[in-house]
Write a protein that holds these residues in place. Structure first.
Motif, PDB file in Angstrom:
ATOM      1  N   GLY A  57       1.057   1.723   9.679  1.00  0.00           N
ATOM      2  CA  GLY A  57      -0.378   1.634   9.459  1.00  0.00           C
ATOM      3  C   GLY A  57      -1.033   2.943   9.055  1.00  0.00           C
ATOM      4  N   GLU A  58      -0.237   3.933   8.669  1.00  0.00           N
ATOM      5  CA  GLU A  58      -0.784   5.240   8.305  1.00  0.00           C
ATOM      6  C   GLU A  58      -1.179   5.259   6.837  1.00  0.00           C
ATOM      7  OE1 GLU A  58       1.614   8.556   9.503  1.00  0.00           O
ATOM      8  OE2 GLU A  58       2.271   7.519  11.317  1.00  0.00           O
ATOM      9  N   ASP A  59      -2.467   5.490   6.574  1.00  0.00           N
ATOM     10  CA  ASP A  59      -2.994   5.485   5.207  1.00  0.00           C
ATOM     11  C   ASP A  59      -2.268   6.484   4.309  1.00  0.00           C
ATOM     12  OD1 ASP A  59      -4.752   3.733   6.371  1.00  0.00           O
ATOM     13  OD2 ASP A  59      -6.563   4.847   5.831  1.00  0.00           O
ATOM     14  N   HIS A  60      -2.063   7.689   4.811  1.00  0.00           N
ATOM     15  CA  HIS A  60      -1.431   8.742   3.996  1.00  0.00           C
ATOM     16  C   HIS A  60       0.005   8.350   3.629  1.00  0.00           C
ATOM     17  CE1 HIS A  60      -0.751  12.671   2.322  1.00  0.00           C
ATOM     18  NE2 HIS A  60       0.280  12.883   3.131  1.00  0.00           N
ATOM     19  N   ALA A  61       0.735   7.790   4.579  1.00  0.00           N
ATOM     20  CA  ALA A  61       2.119   7.372   4.314  1.00  0.00           C
ATOM     21  C   ALA A  61       2.149   6.250   3.281  1.00  0.00           C
ATOM     22  CB  ALA A  61       2.794   6.930   5.611  1.00  0.00           C
ATOM     23  N   LEU A  62       1.243   5.284   3.401  1.00  0.00           N
ATOM     24  CA  LEU A  62       1.174   4.195   2.421  1.00  0.00           C
ATOM     25  C   LEU A  62       0.851   4.731   1.035  1.00  0.00           C
ATOM     26  CD1 LEU A  62      -0.730   1.511   4.519  1.00  0.00           C
ATOM     27  CD2 LEU A  62       1.557   1.243   3.547  1.00  0.00           C
ATOM     28  N   HIS A  63      -0.131   5.635   0.959  1.00  0.00           N
ATOM     29  CA  HIS A  63      -0.524   6.218  -0.324  1.00  0.00           C
ATOM     30  C   HIS A  63       0.666   6.930  -0.982  1.00  0.00           C
ATOM     31  CE1 HIS A  63      -3.476   7.956  -3.183  1.00  0.00           C
ATOM     32  NE2 HIS A  63      -2.554   8.880  -3.265  1.00  0.00           N
ATOM     33  N   ILE A 101      -4.900   3.683  -5.927  1.00  0.00           N
ATOM     34  CA  ILE A 101      -3.888   3.584  -4.869  1.00  0.00           C
ATOM     35  C   ILE A 101      -4.586   3.496  -3.515  1.00  0.00           C
ATOM     36  CG2 ILE A 101      -1.973   4.785  -3.735  1.00  0.00           C
ATOM     37  CD1 ILE A 101      -1.214   5.856  -6.553  1.00  0.00           C
ATOM     38  N   ASP A 102      -5.651   4.282  -3.332  1.00  0.00           N
ATOM     39  CA  ASP A 102      -6.431   4.192  -2.097  1.00  0.00           C
ATOM     40  C   ASP A 102      -7.018   2.793  -1.915  1.00  0.00           C
ATOM     41  OD1 ASP A 102      -5.928   6.837  -1.410  1.00  0.00           O
ATOM     42  OD2 ASP A 102      -7.806   7.576  -2.292  1.00  0.00           O
ATOM     43  N   ALA A 103      -7.406   2.159  -3.014  1.00  0.00           N
ATOM     44  CA  ALA A 103      -7.954   0.801  -2.941  1.00  0.00           C
ATOM     45  C   ALA A 103      -6.878  -0.193  -2.513  1.00  0.00           C
ATOM     46  CB  ALA A 103      -8.548   0.397  -4.296  1.00  0.00           C
TER      47      ALA A 103
END
Length: 118
Positions: free
Chosen positions: A72-78, A100-102
């Motif tokens: 669930g980590e935004d930075h890791a997903l990005h 990508i943030d979207a």
């Protein structure tokens, strides 16, 4: 100039949508903000083919994605979406960071699958 869909194609789409209630197709009933709606569209264009089952009887190439993906980590997903892996293309050359943030913002709205669905 885009050609309009024929009536038969539109009717087929409306007939098939109830068969796949868990798939993210439209934002109107989901209460998504503008960034999440953009992310949903980008997910449907770039990610859906591998990360959802196209047919109930077919296999799935990539893992199911949800708000719990990569912890669930935004930075890791990005970073994962940007750079890709040997099995997944990176999108840093086809999507700008805001897009990508979207996608990440949209994924944060997707509930984790139940244990029986995995």
């Amino acid at each position: 100039m885009r050609r309009p869909l024929k009536r038969g194609a539109v009717m087929l789409i409306f007939a098939l949508v109830p068969l796949f209630p868990g798939l993210p197709l439209g934002a109107s009933a989901q209460g998504l903000d503008d960034q999440q709606t953009l992310g949903m569209g980008l997910f449907n264009q770039h990610c859906r083919v591998c990360h959802t089952k196209p047919l109930l009887t077919s296999g799935q190439y990539g893992p199911v994605l949800s708000k719990n993906s990569l912890g669930g980590e935004d930075h890791a997903l990005h970073d994962f979406i940007s750079n890709g892996t040997p099995r997944m293309p990176g999108f840093k050359y086809s999507l700008v960071p805001a897009e990508i943030d979207a996608v990440v913002a949209f994924l944060k709205t997707v509930p984790a699958p139940s244990a029986s669905a995995q």
